[in-house]
Design a protein around this motif. Structure first.
Motif, short mmCIF file in Angstrom:
data_model
loop_
_atom_site.label_atom_id
_atom_site.label_comp_id
_atom_site.label_asym_id
_atom_site.label_seq_id
_atom_site.Cartn_x
_atom_site.Cartn_y
_atom_site.Cartn_z
N PRO A 160 10.40 10.53 -13.15
CA PRO A 160 11.30 10.95 -14.23
C PRO A 160 11.07 10.14 -15.49
N LEU A 161 11.30 10.77 -16.64
CA LEU A 161 11.11 10.09 -17.92
C LEU A 161 11.91 8.80 -18.02
N LEU A 162 13.11 8.77 -17.43
CA LEU A 162 13.90 7.54 -17.49
C LEU A 162 13.17 6.40 -16.77
N GLU A 163 12.60 6.68 -15.61
CA GLU A 163 11.83 5.64 -14.90
C GLU A 163 10.64 5.19 -15.74
N HIS A 164 9.97 6.15 -16.39
CA HIS A 164 8.83 5.81 -17.23
C HIS A 164 9.26 4.88 -18.37
N ALA A 165 10.34 5.22 -19.06
CA ALA A 165 10.82 4.39 -20.18
C ALA A 165 11.20 2.99 -19.71
N LEU A 166 11.87 2.90 -18.57
CA LEU A 166 12.26 1.58 -18.05
C LEU A 166 11.02 0.77 -17.67
N GLY A 167 10.00 1.44 -17.13
CA GLY A 167 8.76 0.75 -16.80
C GLY A 167 8.06 0.21 -18.05
N VAL A 168 8.06 1.00 -19.11
CA VAL A 168 7.46 0.57 -20.38
C VAL A 168 8.20 -0.67 -20.91
#
Length: 197
Positions: free
Chosen positions: A33-41
């Protein structure tokens, strides 16, 4: 010297109305999910933890389907009034002692950990205002020193977010041309361009 601590504030409350009401936080990018991607960044870029603001329409579903680790998830019941209400909800939930906040939008998958690192590298104190720039144009992410939080809370309205604050004060522009892409996802054509399901 006071320790500089910069958590990420991920704004993820939008209802995705132009995408048929699909919550952007759950759109899948590179298998998650995009939220997981943003948190990873944010994590890989060096942020000190994270707060993510969710819209009431999809908060329960996001909590159920996204692996957000130790990120603090905050519901914004006023999400329909615009991005500024999410900024206010997120600022209120920041951990004590934050010297600044790094604001990320959940629907900018082209923002990279390198862009976050470059932005954090210029942070020197609580009065900082800095933003990534692409070919000279200011865009996301944005770093806001904690000395500006009261003014941000007072001036943020609707979808304007920090615009009034950033227009009133000098902003350090950090060149991220070639290191990231700040485009956001608003239309089905945007999803197709990024290969998002």
């Amino acid at each position: 010297m006071t320790e500089l601590r910069v958590p990420a504030l991920v704004l993820a409350a939008g209802g995705g109305s132009r995408l048929g009401g699909r919550p952007k936080a759950l759109l899948r990018y590179r298998g998650r999910p995009l939220l997981e991607h943003a948190l990873g960044v944010a994590r890989e870029g060096g942020c000190d933890g994270a707060v993510a603001v969710l819209g009431a329409a999809a908060a329960a579903e996001v909590r159920e389907r996204a692996d957000t680790g130790d990120c603090l998830l905050v519901d914004n019941p006023e999400w329909r009034t615009g991005l500024s209400s999410s900024l206010r909800a997120g600022l209120a939930a920041l951990p004590a002692g934050a010297s600044a906040v790094l604001v990320l939008l959940v629907d900018t998958p082209g923002v990279t950990a390198e862009a976050v690192r470059r932005l954090l590298a210029v942070h020197a104190g609580r009065t900082d205002l800095a933003a990534c720039a692409y070919a000279g144009r200011r865009a996301h992410p944005v770093l806001i020193g904690s000395a500006h939080f009261p003014e941000l809370l007072a001036t943020a309205t609707g979808d304007a977010g920090a615009r009034a604050l950033l227009a009133k004060h000098p902003v350090t522009l950090v060149d991220c041309t070639g290191a990231a892409v700040p485009d956001d996802l608003d239309t089905p054509a945007d999803l197709a361009r990024w290969g998002i399901a």
